[in-house]
Write an enzyme that holds these catalytic residues in place. Structure first.
Site, PDB file in Angstrom:
ATOM      1  N   ASN A  33       0.812  -1.217   0.000  1.00  0.00           N
ATOM      2  CA  ASN A  33       0.000   0.000   0.000  1.00  0.00           C
ATOM      3  C   ASN A  33       0.848   1.270   0.000  1.00  0.00           C
ATOM      4  O   ASN A  33       2.068   1.226   0.056  1.00  0.00           O
ATOM      5  CB  ASN A  33      -0.943  -0.018   1.204  1.00  0.00           C
TER       6      ASN A  33
ATOM      7  N   HIS B  74      21.528   0.995  13.058  1.00  0.00           N
ATOM      8  CA  HIS B  74      22.759   1.297  13.783  1.00  0.00           C
ATOM      9  C   HIS B  74      22.845   0.423  15.024  1.00  0.00           C
ATOM     10  O   HIS B  74      21.847   0.149  15.676  1.00  0.00           O
ATOM     11  CB  HIS B  74      22.810   2.774  14.167  1.00  0.00           C
TER      12      HIS B  74
ATOM     13  N   ALA C 110      -1.586  -2.742  13.730  1.00  0.00           N
ATOM     14  CA  ALA C 110      -1.215  -1.369  13.373  1.00  0.00           C
ATOM     15  C   ALA C 110      -0.357  -0.756  14.463  1.00  0.00           C
ATOM     16  O   ALA C 110      -0.637  -0.890  15.653  1.00  0.00           O
ATOM     17  CB  ALA C 110      -2.477  -0.534  13.162  1.00  0.00           C
TER      18      ALA C 110
ATOM     19  N   LYS D 229       4.168  -7.948  21.058  1.00  0.00           N
ATOM     20  CA  LYS D 229       4.022  -9.200  21.804  1.00  0.00           C
ATOM     21  C   LYS D 229       2.758  -9.894  21.317  1.00  0.00           C
ATOM     22  O   LYS D 229       1.895  -9.276  20.684  1.00  0.00           O
ATOM     23  CB  LYS D 229       3.972  -8.934  23.300  1.00  0.00           C
TER      24      LYS D 229
END
Length: 182
Positions: free
Chosen positions: A69, A100, A142, A162
């Site tokens: 999307n 990093h 989301a 989780k």
């Protein structure tokens, strides 16, 4: 500065500019053609909507019937990004293969491949970090930030993500969304 590095930087800059211009095109077929030429693989009946940001697309491998999307970020700089069949990646999701090292005194980067298996659904604004494998049929809610592997058919959400549920269906669907002007 090294002349080879300068030439490489110019070539990479031109390539990224071309990618950005093509990914803004209103014509879906132009984005599909670009993906078929420049990505590692772009499967049949897959769809890429406008404003998708690609970094090093030659390391990005996309299966069949995938929907990417608008404003999704796909990173192929550090390692490979492999997306299976019938995967739905919602708007503004980010998938990273390079980051990093927080333990490095010189701010070094680390990289690892990302694998997203078949029938995965990645929710809006979710982020998947380097080295993660998402199992078949998993759902990323989301806004979730995925920092570790997710088993098949599990629903994960939160920061860090989780397990919040299970996906209980046969996963036999085939995605087929190919808009002309979107």
């Amino acid at each position: 500065m090294n002349i080879r590095y300068e030439i490489w930087s110019i070539k990479e800059g031109v390539r990224q500019l071309l990618t950005d211009i093509v990914m803004c095109s209103h014509f879906h077929w132009i984005r599909i053609l670009f993906m078929r030429i420049y990505s590692g693989h772009f499967g049949s009946s897959s769809s890429v909507l406008r404003h998708v940001e690609l970094w090093n697309p030659k390391n990005i491998f996309i299966g069949n019937h995938v929907i990417i999307n608008q404003r999704v970020f796909l990173d192929g700089r550090g390692s490979t990004l492999t997306i299976g069949d019938n995967v739905d990646i919602a708007a503004e999701a980010m998938i990273w293969t390079l980051e990093h090292d927080v333990s490095s005194i010189s701010h070094q980067t680390t990289s690892a491949p990302v694998v997203i298996e078949d029938h995965v659904w990645v929710g809006c604004r979710a982020q998947i970090l380097p080295g993660v494998k998402i199992g078949r049929g998993a759902v990323i809610a989301a806004g979730a930030i995925v920092t570790k592997d997710i088993p098949a058919n599990e629903i994960w959400g939160g920061v860090p993500a989780k397990r919040i549920g299970l996906r209980n269906n046969p996963l036999t669907y085939e995605l087929n969304y190919r808009p002309w002007l979107r």
